[in-house]
Design a protein around this motif. Structure first.
Motif, PDB file in Angstrom:
ATOM      1  N   SER A 119      17.913  37.590  43.955  1.00 18.84           N
ATOM      2  CA  SER A 119      16.493  37.706  44.310  1.00 18.84           C
ATOM      3  C   SER A 119      16.126  39.119  44.759  1.00 18.84           C
ATOM      4  N   ILE A 140       9.375  30.055  46.077  1.00 19.71           N
ATOM      5  CA  ILE A 140      10.781  29.937  45.698  1.00 19.71           C
ATOM      6  C   ILE A 140      11.083  28.477  45.403  1.00 19.71           C
ATOM      7  N   GLY A 142      13.894  25.815  44.568  1.00 14.18           N
ATOM      8  CA  GLY A 142      15.338  25.761  44.779  1.00 14.18           C
ATOM      9  C   GLY A 142      15.734  26.638  45.945  1.00 14.18           C
ATOM     10  N   ALA A 143      14.941  26.584  46.999  1.00 12.84           N
ATOM     11  CA  ALA A 143      15.163  27.463  48.158  1.00 12.84           C
ATOM     12  C   ALA A 143      16.221  26.937  49.100  1.00 12.84           C
ATOM     13  N   GLY A 148      18.867  30.572  47.355  1.00 13.27           N
ATOM     14  CA  GLY A 148      17.483  30.353  47.725  1.00 13.27           C
ATOM     15  C   GLY A 148      17.190  30.718  49.165  1.00 13.27           C
ATOM     16  N   ALA A 151      17.008  34.296  49.367  1.00 13.57           N
ATOM     17  CA  ALA A 151      15.760  34.757  48.751  1.00 13.57           C
ATOM     18  C   ALA A 151      14.612  34.698  49.741  1.00 13.57           C
ATOM     19  N   ALA A 165       8.857  27.843  50.440  1.00 15.32           N
ATOM     20  CA  ALA A 165      10.230  27.467  50.083  1.00 15.32           C
ATOM     21  C   ALA A 165      10.245  25.999  49.684  1.00 15.32           C
ATOM     22  N   GLY A 167      12.391  22.760  48.042  1.00 21.37           N
ATOM     23  CA  GLY A 167      13.736  22.248  47.770  1.00 21.37           C
ATOM     24  C   GLY A 167      13.850  20.814  48.230  1.00 21.37           C
ATOM     25  N   ASP A 211      12.492  31.036  40.437  1.00 20.16           N
ATOM     26  CA  ASP A 211      12.853  29.674  40.048  1.00 20.16           C
ATOM     27  C   ASP A 211      14.360  29.576  39.831  1.00 20.16           C
ATOM     28  N   TYR A 212      15.013  28.863  40.759  1.00 19.51           N
ATOM     29  CA  TYR A 212      16.458  28.662  40.675  1.00 19.51           C
ATOM     30  C   TYR A 212      16.833  27.325  40.038  1.00 19.51           C
TER      31      TYR A 212
END
Length: 324
Positions: A119, A140, A142-143, A148, A151, A165, A167, A211-212
């Motif tokens: 990131s 974000i 997938g924080a 993440g 990030a 964030a 997730g 984007d994870y």
């Protein structure tokens, strides 16, 4: 030498013997101090990453903190397959010899540098392209993994005034909130996720989306980012696809591309300049060494590689392998 040895794509590496690496021109032999088992390490070993060689047996591992022949501690990598960094010794390029700051914890560097750079590089580049060099809002997806959570911290360190964030892991979302982020729990239903993301985004569109996860959460984000009307869009959104933990494919609505000023691109090995990455490593290593970034690591000896491999699948705490 002793190493983590993987015999097939579907297996688990075991502690065993492997031939000593050959030191060719432009390379040097170094000894393992600490190496992280990152998601990319697992996917490369499993043959599911686009960079996989599908040649077995192999030693997994992408990067490491190592000790050189003259006793220096360095961050290094770019080991040639079938060799990797989860081994007592490795032959690495002499150009990939980045000294650690004095007093730096090798395990924290090995565990945090790879996920953190994923990131840091794009956040810094995006900031530098904006007229006022202000990131504004960063979303974000997938924080809640190690990358993440770093990030979130990276975005604030580079001047973001708001970080959203998103997730699934409740405890990790609490950590993200502790760093100052507005948190969103991803739902099983895509429409429900789009709704909560839209509410969190509000009227200020993000300047950057990291984007994870891709897959259904990405499609929900596309829906949340959509807009109605024919007026000119006053936002300028850069959407960076970094990981695909939730799926390898996602449908992009035509209306989103036509109604918004948005750029969707990828960030990963192959799409980034090696020289650009190498230039950023000392700066980020110093941030980790100074303790300005919170990254949790769990250490396992090389001989316990099977336990380390199993622990690494959970993602929030980075697993680091050290010599016995």
């Amino acid at each position: 030498m002793k190493a983590a040895v993987l015999s097939n794509a579907g297996g688990v590496p075991v502690y065993g013997d492997f031939d000593e690496p050959q030191v060719t021109e432009g390379r040097e032999l170094v000894e393992l101090v600490a190496a992280g088992i990152h998601p990319i390490v697992r996917s490369l070993a499993a043959g599911t990453h686009y960079g996989s060689t599908d040649a077995y047996p192999l030693i997994p591992g992408l990067d490491a903190v190592a000790r050189t022949a003259d006793g220096a501690l360095v961050y290094t990598g770019f080991v040639q397959a079938p060799y990797g960094t989860l081994a007592e010794r490795m032959a690495v390029p002499t150009r990939m010899r980045i000294p650690l700051p004095t007093g730096a914890d090798p395990a924290r560097i090995a565990g945090g540098l790879n996920p953190g750079l994923s990131s840091w590089l794009v956040l810094r580049e995006r900031r530098d392209t904006l007229p006022d060099q202000q990131l504004g809002t960063v979303l974000i997806l997938g924080a809640t993994g190690a990358a993440g959570l770093l990030a979130v911290q990276n975005a604030f360190a580079l001047g973001a005034n708001r970080v959203i964030a998103a997730g699934r892991n409740p405890s990790a979302l609490e950590r993200a909130a502790g760093f100052g982020a507005n948190t969103v729990t991803l739902q099983d239903d895509k429409d429900a996720t789009a709704s909560v993301l839209s509410e969190a985004i509000g009227t200020e569109a993000p300047s950057l989306v990291l984007d994870y996860v891709w897959g259904a959460p990405a499609e929900a984000a596309f829906a949340a980012l959509g807009r109605q009307g024919l007026t000119e869009d006053d936002a300028d959104i850069a959407y960076l696809q970094i990981g695909s933990m939730a799926g390898a494919e996602a449908a992009i609505p035509a209306a989103l591309l036509r109604s918004r000023r948005i750029t969707i691109s990828g960030s990963g090995a192959g799409s980034l300049s090696v020289q650009w990455i190498l230039a950023a490593i000392p700066e980020y290593t110093q941030l980790l060494a100074d303790g300005r970034l919170d990254t949790a690591v769990q250490e396992f000896p090389l001989s316990k590689i099977e336990d380390a491999w199993a622990a690494a699948q959970f993602g929030v705490t980075r697993v680091v392998v050290v010599p016995d």
